[in-house]
Motif scaffolding. Structure first.
Motif, mmCIF file in Angstrom:
data_model
loop_
_atom_site.group_PDB
_atom_site.id
_atom_site.type_symbol
_atom_site.label_atom_id
_atom_site.label_comp_id
_atom_site.label_asym_id
_atom_site.label_seq_id
_atom_site.Cartn_x
_atom_site.Cartn_y
_atom_site.Cartn_z
ATOM 1 N N ARG A 392 0.833 -1.204 0.000
ATOM 2 C CA ARG A 392 0.000 0.000 0.000
ATOM 3 C C ARG A 392 0.869 1.256 0.000
ATOM 4 N NH1 ARG A 392 -3.530 -3.310 3.275
ATOM 5 N NH2 ARG A 392 -2.335 -2.780 5.137
ATOM 6 N N MET A 393 1.947 1.211 0.786
ATOM 7 C CA MET A 393 2.844 2.367 0.841
ATOM 8 C C MET A 393 3.484 2.627 -0.514
ATOM 9 S SD MET A 393 4.707 1.859 4.547
ATOM 10 C CE MET A 393 5.933 3.119 4.169
ATOM 11 N N LYS A 394 3.940 1.570 -1.162
ATOM 12 C CA LYS A 394 4.553 1.736 -2.480
ATOM 13 C C LYS A 394 3.531 2.246 -3.482
ATOM 14 C CE LYS A 394 6.201 -2.377 -3.053
ATOM 15 N NZ LYS A 394 6.899 -3.467 -3.779
ATOM 16 N N GLY A 395 2.306 1.746 -3.399
ATOM 17 C CA GLY A 395 1.264 2.200 -4.304
ATOM 18 C C GLY A 395 0.932 3.662 -4.104
ATOM 19 N N ALA A 396 0.944 4.086 -2.847
ATOM 20 C CA ALA A 396 0.655 5.498 -2.556
ATOM 21 C C ALA A 396 1.748 6.398 -3.091
ATOM 22 C CB ALA A 396 0.484 5.692 -1.048
ATOM 23 N N GLU A 397 3.005 5.936 -2.999
ATOM 24 C CA GLU A 397 4.119 6.745 -3.507
ATOM 25 C C GLU A 397 4.089 6.831 -5.023
ATOM 26 O OE1 GLU A 397 7.588 4.906 -1.984
ATOM 27 O OE2 GLU A 397 7.303 5.612 0.077
ATOM 28 N N ALA A 398 3.608 5.778 -5.660
ATOM 29 C CA ALA A 398 3.581 5.753 -7.126
ATOM 30 C C ALA A 398 2.408 6.551 -7.701
ATOM 31 C CB ALA A 398 3.520 4.308 -7.622
ATOM 32 N N ALA A 399 1.360 6.737 -6.887
ATOM 33 C CA ALA A 399 0.168 7.434 -7.369
ATOM 34 C C ALA A 399 0.454 8.908 -7.582
ATOM 35 C CB ALA A 399 -0.968 7.244 -6.368
ATOM 36 N N PRO A 400 -0.185 9.535 -8.610
ATOM 37 C CA PRO A 400 -0.012 10.977 -8.810
ATOM 38 C C PRO A 400 -0.488 11.742 -7.581
ATOM 39 C CG PRO A 400 -1.132 9.942 -10.681
ATOM 40 C CD PRO A 400 -1.070 8.910 -9.598
ATOM 41 N N SER A 401 0.247 12.729 -7.183
ATOM 42 C CA SER A 401 -0.115 13.483 -5.996
ATOM 43 C C SER A 401 -1.237 14.455 -6.327
ATOM 44 C CB SER A 401 1.089 14.254 -5.454
ATOM 45 O OG SER A 401 1.609 15.117 -6.436
ATOM 46 N N ALA A 402 -2.218 14.532 -5.429
ATOM 47 C CA ALA A 402 -3.348 15.453 -5.614
ATOM 48 C C ALA A 402 -3.030 16.784 -4.969
ATOM 49 C CB ALA A 402 -4.604 14.838 -4.958
ATOM 50 N N PRO A 403 -3.661 17.849 -5.420
ATOM 51 C CA PRO A 403 -3.446 19.147 -4.785
ATOM 52 C C PRO A 403 -3.816 19.093 -3.312
ATOM 53 C CG PRO A 403 -4.638 19.371 -6.865
ATOM 54 C CD PRO A 403 -4.592 17.909 -6.549
ATOM 55 N N VAL A 404 -3.039 19.706 -2.491
ATOM 56 C CA VAL A 404 -3.273 19.721 -1.052
ATOM 57 C C VAL A 404 -4.024 21.007 -0.692
ATOM 58 C CG1 VAL A 404 -2.213 19.731 1.235
ATOM 59 C CG2 VAL A 404 -1.201 18.380 -0.620
#
Length: 407
Positions: A392-404
């Motif tokens: 899950r951690m690796k998947g989160a790092e690979a996902a495009p980051s959303a605006p904060v």
């Protein structure tokens, strides 16, 4: 001296390597020492296990009447458990939604919960019912504010909570464990007041010691323990989807008990079979609950991590219905607890020194005896959950980051 190549803690190699702890007991090796000592791994473990799994917090007899409540804490989260006016058991955060003051401490009976700091008042369901002097606060609506509530499930009289609102039910995954201990009828057992202690070792050190049949005939050698030899240990297989596992240890005579007579001195649980009465049963629902079961007593242990190398534990006792009214109960119980105290002191000393050893540069991944089958069962519960969290951690790092957005 040959040394194992260093492996970075948060890496594919580290988490892939955990699979070697899940092999058959004759081929498996222990978890890496860092799993018991590293602060970053503890934070990872909270997300992998304690944010997702069912956590035992106590017994239903602790909240028998409407308004009864008790408080506890697991991995730094203050928890409030109560019975509402409808008779339902509720579990919620005890953190006031104003300035984070705790709205309750200890145990007792209450009509609701008043934050002692600014006197915000919450119902037994956690709803905010009064907030003094908030009438000039823009957009404030007390109907939209409540103490965060958790999923609750009751299993054999034990209260479990889950921080994950989407968590699947617990009981169906404990069917095998429940069937194995059904004759103890724990739902109707009488409970004594639990005791709490704090300890300077990782929670897994304690969980493993509770389930280690290998040491019994060595560390505890003597009249108080010789009736339950290590060579009579057995380990039923658990299915991959099971939420718990078992260990049995045969005894040299029926109705054995941890006291100088080596025989049960309290009334035995009335529905036990001859097989039940000829062994001690150890039932485990990680990450928080272990049961030590003999013919006349069940000791339950609720493990509550407080840090990477510290923990608290609630220790309770269950006895057969009516046992507390039996002749000489207090004195007979004292005899058992005095003997058990000597055994527990030996275990505590070992746990403390194991934790020290795990910090050493010379601590390695060791190998198991066949009498440590429960440790492999525990590893088979732990390792896939660690590996899933890493994915899950690796998947989160690979996902495009959303605006904060600012809160």
């Amino acid at each position: 001296m040959s040394e194992r190549p260093a492996v970075t803690l948060f890496s594919d190699a580290f988490f892939d390597g955990l699979s070697s702890s899940t092999h058959e007991v004759g081929a498996a090796e222990t978890l890496p020492p860092a799993c018991y000592t590293d602060a970053a791994f503890y934070e990872f473990e909270k997300a992998a296990l304690f944010d997702r799994e069912w956590l035992c917090v106590g017994r239903v007899d602790q909240v028998q009447e409407p308004g009864d409540f008790f408080t506890t804490e697991i991995v730094g989260e203050p928890i409030l458990v109560t019975r509402n006016r409808a008779g339902e058991i509720k579990a919620m955060s005890s953190v006031c939604q104003h300035r984070a003051m705790l709205v309750a401490e200890g145990k007792g009976n209450a009509r609701g919960f008043v934050c002692p700091y600014h006197h915000w008042v919450y119902s037994l369901n956690g709803d905010l019912v009064n907030a003094p002097a908030m009438d000039r606060t823009c957009g404030f609506d007390k109907k939209k504010i409540s103490l965060p509530t958790f999923k609750v499930e009751i299993w054999l009289g034990f209260i479990f909570v889950n921080f994950d609102a989407e968590a699947p039910p617990l009981a169906p995954r404990l069917a095998a464990v429940e069937a194995a201990i059904a004759n103890f009828d724990l739902t109707t057992a009488e409970a004594l007041e639990p005791m709490t202690g704090e300890f300077a070792w990782n929670w897994k050190v304690m969980f493993e010691n509770n389930n280690d049949g290998y040491h019994a005939s060595k560390l505890h050698r003597g009249v108080l323990h010789d009736f339950i030899p290590s060579e009579l240990a057995s380990f039923p297989e658990a299915e991959p989807g099971d939420a718990g596992f078992l260990r049995y240890n045969g005894t040299l005579h029926p109705d054995a008990s941890f006291n100088p007579t080596q025989k049960a001195v309290l009334p035995i649980f009335p529905k036990l079979s001859d097989e039940d009465r000829s062994r001690a049963t150890f039932a485990n629902i990680p990450p928080t609950l272990s049961l030590v079961m003999t013919s006349d007593m069940v000791i339950y242990l609720i493990l509550r991590p407080t840090g990477p190398e510290t923990m608290a534990q609630d220790t309770g006792i269950l006895v057969a219905p009516g046992a507390r009214d039996s002749y000489g109960f207090k004195e007979r119980l004292e005899m058992i607890m005095t003997s058990a105290g000597q055994i527990i002191a030996q275990d505590m000393h070992v746990d403390e020194l194991v934790q020290k050893g795990l910090r050493s540069r010379f601590a390695i991944r060791g190998r198991y005896s066949w009498q440590e089958g429960a440790q492999v069962q525990f590893n088979r519960w732990l390792a896939p959950r660690y590996q899933a969290q890493w994915d899950r951690m690796k998947g989160a790092e690979a996902a495009p980051s959303a605006p904060v957005e600012a809160a």
